[in-house]
Scaffold this motif. Structure first.
Motif, PDB file in Angstrom:
ATOM      1  N   ARG A 175      69.252  20.494  12.665  1.00 41.03           N
ATOM      2  CA  ARG A 175      67.794  20.547  12.513  1.00 41.03           C
ATOM      3  C   ARG A 175      67.201  21.710  13.306  1.00 41.03           C
ATOM      4  N   LEU A 176      67.702  21.903  14.523  1.00 42.76           N
ATOM      5  CA  LEU A 176      67.202  23.014  15.324  1.00 42.76           C
ATOM      6  C   LEU A 176      67.511  24.344  14.664  1.00 42.76           C
ATOM      7  N   GLU A 177      68.712  24.484  14.121  1.00 42.43           N
ATOM      8  CA  GLU A 177      69.077  25.750  13.475  1.00 42.43           C
ATOM      9  C   GLU A 177      68.189  26.040  12.272  1.00 42.43           C
ATOM     10  N   GLU A 178      67.807  25.009  11.528  1.00 44.39           N
ATOM     11  CA  GLU A 178      66.906  25.206  10.393  1.00 44.39           C
ATOM     12  C   GLU A 178      65.549  25.712  10.865  1.00 44.39           C
ATOM     13  N   PHE A 179      65.073  25.156  11.979  1.00 41.67           N
ATOM     14  CA  PHE A 179      63.808  25.630  12.540  1.00 41.67           C
ATOM     15  C   PHE A 179      63.926  27.080  12.989  1.00 41.67           C
ATOM     16  N   LEU A 180      64.986  27.398  13.713  1.00 47.55           N
ATOM     17  CA  LEU A 180      65.141  28.763  14.218  1.00 47.55           C
ATOM     18  C   LEU A 180      65.345  29.766  13.082  1.00 47.55           C
ATOM     19  N   LYS A 181      65.970  29.329  12.006  1.00 48.29           N
ATOM     20  CA  LYS A 181      66.111  30.195  10.830  1.00 48.29           C
ATOM     21  C   LYS A 181      64.731  30.516  10.256  1.00 48.29           C
ATOM     22  N   ALA A 182      63.882  29.504  10.158  1.00 50.92           N
ATOM     23  CA  ALA A 182      62.521  29.722   9.664  1.00 50.92           C
ATOM     24  C   ALA A 182      61.729  30.602  10.628  1.00 50.92           C
ATOM     25  N   VAL A 183      61.946  30.430  11.934  1.00 46.13           N
ATOM     26  CA  VAL A 183      61.274  31.264  12.933  1.00 46.13           C
ATOM     27  C   VAL A 183      61.633  32.727  12.727  1.00 46.13           C
ATOM     28  N   SER A 184      62.899  33.000  12.459  1.00 43.22           N
ATOM     29  CA  SER A 184      63.319  34.396  12.256  1.00 43.22           C
ATOM     30  C   SER A 184      62.674  35.001  11.007  1.00 43.22           C
ATOM     31  N   GLN A 185      62.387  34.154  10.021  1.00 46.80           N
ATOM     32  CA  GLN A 185      61.749  34.639   8.792  1.00 46.80           C
ATOM     33  C   GLN A 185      60.239  34.786   8.958  1.00 46.80           C
ATOM     34  N   GLU A 186      59.611  33.829   9.666  1.00 45.93           N
ATOM     35  CA  GLU A 186      58.152  33.844   9.826  1.00 45.93           C
ATOM     36  C   GLU A 186      57.694  34.772  10.947  1.00 45.93           C
ATOM     37  N   ASN A 187      58.563  35.009  11.923  1.00 46.11           N
ATOM     38  CA  ASN A 187      58.295  35.913  13.040  1.00 46.11           C
ATOM     39  C   ASN A 187      56.993  35.579  13.763  1.00 46.11           C
ATOM     40  N   PRO A 188      56.882  34.359  14.313  1.00 44.62           N
ATOM     41  CA  PRO A 188      55.662  34.005  15.052  1.00 44.62           C
ATOM     42  C   PRO A 188      55.601  34.722  16.400  1.00 44.62           C
ATOM     43  N   ALA A 189      54.413  34.734  16.979  1.00 40.52           N
ATOM     44  CA  ALA A 189      54.241  35.341  18.303  1.00 40.52           C
ATOM     45  C   ALA A 189      54.957  34.530  19.376  1.00 40.52           C
ATOM     46  N   ALA A 190      55.105  33.226  19.158  1.00 38.42           N
ATOM     47  CA  ALA A 190      55.809  32.348  20.091  1.00 38.42           C
ATOM     48  C   ALA A 190      56.175  31.065  19.365  1.00 38.42           C
ATOM     49  N   ARG A 191      57.134  30.335  19.926  1.00 36.45           N
ATOM     50  CA  ARG A 191      57.490  29.024  19.389  1.00 36.45           C
ATOM     51  C   ARG A 191      57.373  27.994  20.512  1.00 36.45           C
ATOM     52  N   PHE A 192      56.975  26.797  20.140  1.00 44.72           N
ATOM     53  CA  PHE A 192      56.770  25.712  21.093  1.00 44.72           C
ATOM     54  C   PHE A 192      57.478  24.461  20.596  1.00 44.72           C
ATOM     55  N   GLN A 193      58.131  23.742  21.519  1.00 40.85           N
ATOM     56  CA  GLN A 193      58.548  22.386  21.202  1.00 40.85           C
ATOM     57  C   GLN A 193      57.688  21.460  22.060  1.00 40.85           C
ATOM     58  N   LEU A 194      57.149  20.409  21.421  1.00 46.53           N
ATOM     59  CA  LEU A 194      56.113  19.597  22.050  1.00 46.53           C
ATOM     60  C   LEU A 194      56.651  18.311  22.672  1.00 46.53           C
ATOM     61  N   GLY A 195      57.910  18.313  23.103  1.00 42.50           N
ATOM     62  CA  GLY A 195      58.428  17.194  23.867  1.00 42.50           C
ATOM     63  C   GLY A 195      59.393  16.298  23.112  1.00 42.50           C
ATOM     64  N   ASP A 196      60.091  15.448  23.881  1.00 43.90           N
ATOM     65  CA  ASP A 196      61.149  14.572  23.361  1.00 43.90           C
ATOM     66  C   ASP A 196      62.164  15.399  22.573  1.00 43.90           C
ATOM     67  N   PHE A 197      62.624  16.445  23.232  1.00 45.04           N
ATOM     68  CA  PHE A 197      63.573  17.392  22.643  1.00 45.04           C
ATOM     69  C   PHE A 197      65.001  16.994  23.017  1.00 45.04           C
ATOM     70  N   ALA A 198      65.301  17.000  24.307  1.00 45.87           N
ATOM     71  CA  ALA A 198      66.631  16.641  24.809  1.00 45.87           C
ATOM     72  C   ALA A 198      66.554  16.494  26.318  1.00 45.87           C
ATOM     73  N   THR A 199      67.310  15.579  26.868  1.00 38.41           N
ATOM     74  CA  THR A 199      67.365  15.414  28.323  1.00 38.41           C
ATOM     75  C   THR A 199      68.242  16.505  28.932  1.00 38.41           C
ATOM     76  N   PRO A 200      68.218  16.658  30.258  1.00 36.06           N
ATOM     77  CA  PRO A 200      69.093  17.639  30.914  1.00 36.06           C
ATOM     78  C   PRO A 200      70.572  17.241  30.925  1.00 36.06           C
ATOM     79  N   ASN A 201      70.951  16.181  30.255  1.00 40.94           N
ATOM     80  CA  ASN A 201      72.360  15.798  30.166  1.00 40.94           C
ATOM     81  C   ASN A 201      73.190  17.012  29.744  1.00 40.94           C
ATOM     82  N   PRO A 202      74.314  17.268  30.405  1.00 43.88           N
ATOM     83  CA  PRO A 202      75.126  18.448  30.071  1.00 43.88           C
ATOM     84  C   PRO A 202      75.465  18.592  28.593  1.00 43.88           C
TER      85      PRO A 202
END
Length: 322
Positions: free
Chosen positions: A55-82
């Motif tokens: 899912r993250l790779e699909e988002f980043l693929k779209a980011v590379s195509q849309e070329n936004p000024a910045a990207r934000f994730q708004l929480g509940d992404f992943a814990t610091p677990n290794p």
């Protein structure tokens, strides 16, 4: 998580199928008329969903195509677990500017705010930044001290942060975008939502929009002259243990046991927000997918009414022109 549905209905003004221009007071704060695009994703929940990296790779693929000024994730992404370090670094190290909002589940496993902020690369749990002439205020809705706290995760913005917010809004001489994990208005809003709404309403002439995740719904509302956008989860809607079911193969559910308490989305959801001062409008390019297995409504989910589910609990982020 307790739902104050009566309060939600009483306090909110709903809008759908609309066109909304940027108020002139906000437009006048722009120093440039060029378009500004931001990439947005929230509630990936790498600890629950089985295909978070895809899912993250699909988002980043779209980011590379849309070329936004910045990207934000708004929480509940992943814990610091290794086991999630590579996922966090992938978000951070892809080309372009990357920023984080602190979610309640990002501290699961006993991690502190400072540990999460350090792993994400956040300067603090709440902070301000400038993106192409827009002042972005990132809030922390995970503070303790709520006099109405009823158990579960803290959902509150305390006095010190309120004073910081007021100071940042007072000195702002450019358009302001508010980002938070927990909603400030609408479904699952923070304990002191009216208090924070009052602060934002006082400075509504500077505020473009307030955007949140957390509720896993697709909704827009306006309260006190401030527009609030609920950004849907990248991954699923939570229905809880009473409606546990298997929507995917047994092996997947064995490896991701909390998945049975969700209605997953077939594909990742994310969006791109475009602010166009030359047209006095904000537009949201969303995404639509389908449920994997039954929907919450089909399972008999009843925390929200049937009408609310049909309107807001869907595997989509609506395209909007604001």
């Amino acid at each position: 998580m307790p739902v104050s549905r009566r309060s939600f209905l009483k306090k909110s003004t709903f809008a759908a199928g609309f066109t909304l221009t940027i108020p002139k007071s906000v437009t006048d704060l722009f120093t440039s008329k060029k378009k500004i695009k931001l990439g947005l994703i929230t509630d990936l929940h790498a600890e629950i969903i089985h295909d978070a990296s895809i899912r993250l790779e699909e988002f980043l693929k779209a980011v590379s195509q849309e070329n936004p000024a910045a990207r934000f994730q708004l929480g509940d992404f992943a814990t610091p677990n290794p086991k999630f370090h590579s996922l966090i670094q992938r978000f951070n190290n892809a080309p372009g500017l990357a920023f984080h909002v602190l979610g309640n589940h990002d501290q699961d496993g006993g991690y502190t705010k400072s540990e999460v902020a350090s792993h994400y690369g956040m300067p603090a749990s709440y902070y301000s930044l400038d993106v192409e002439g827009i002042k972005v205020l990132v809030l922390d809705g995970n503070e303790s001290g709520s006099p109405t706290h009823r158990g579960g995760y803290p959902s509150y913005i305390g006095m010190e942060q309120q004073q910081w917010l007021i100071h940042e809004l007072q000195k702002a001489d450019s358009p302001v975008l508010i980002l938070s994990h927990q909603p400030i208005a609408g479904i699952y809003s923070i304990d002191n939502s009216e208090e924070i709404q009052g602060i934002l309403s006082e400075f509504s002439g500077k505020i473009l929009l307030a955007i949140n995740g957390h509720a896993h719904v697709d909704q827009f509302l306006e309260v006190g002259g401030v527009r609030y956008l609920h950004l849907n989860s990248a991954s699923y809607y939570w229905v809880g243990e009473n409606l546990a079911h298997q929507s995917l193969g047994s092996e997947i559910h064995d490896n991701f046991p909390a998945l049975k308490n969700t209605c997953p989305y077939a594909e990742v959801l994310f969006s791109f927000l475009t602010i166009d001062p030359s047209k006095n409008e904000i537009s949201l390019k969303g995404k639509k997918t389908r449920w994997v297995g039954p929907s919450p409504l089909e399972l008999g989910y009843s925390i929200l009414s049937k009408e609310e589910q049909l309107d807001y609990v869907n595997p989509q982020i609506s395209n909007r022109r604001m």
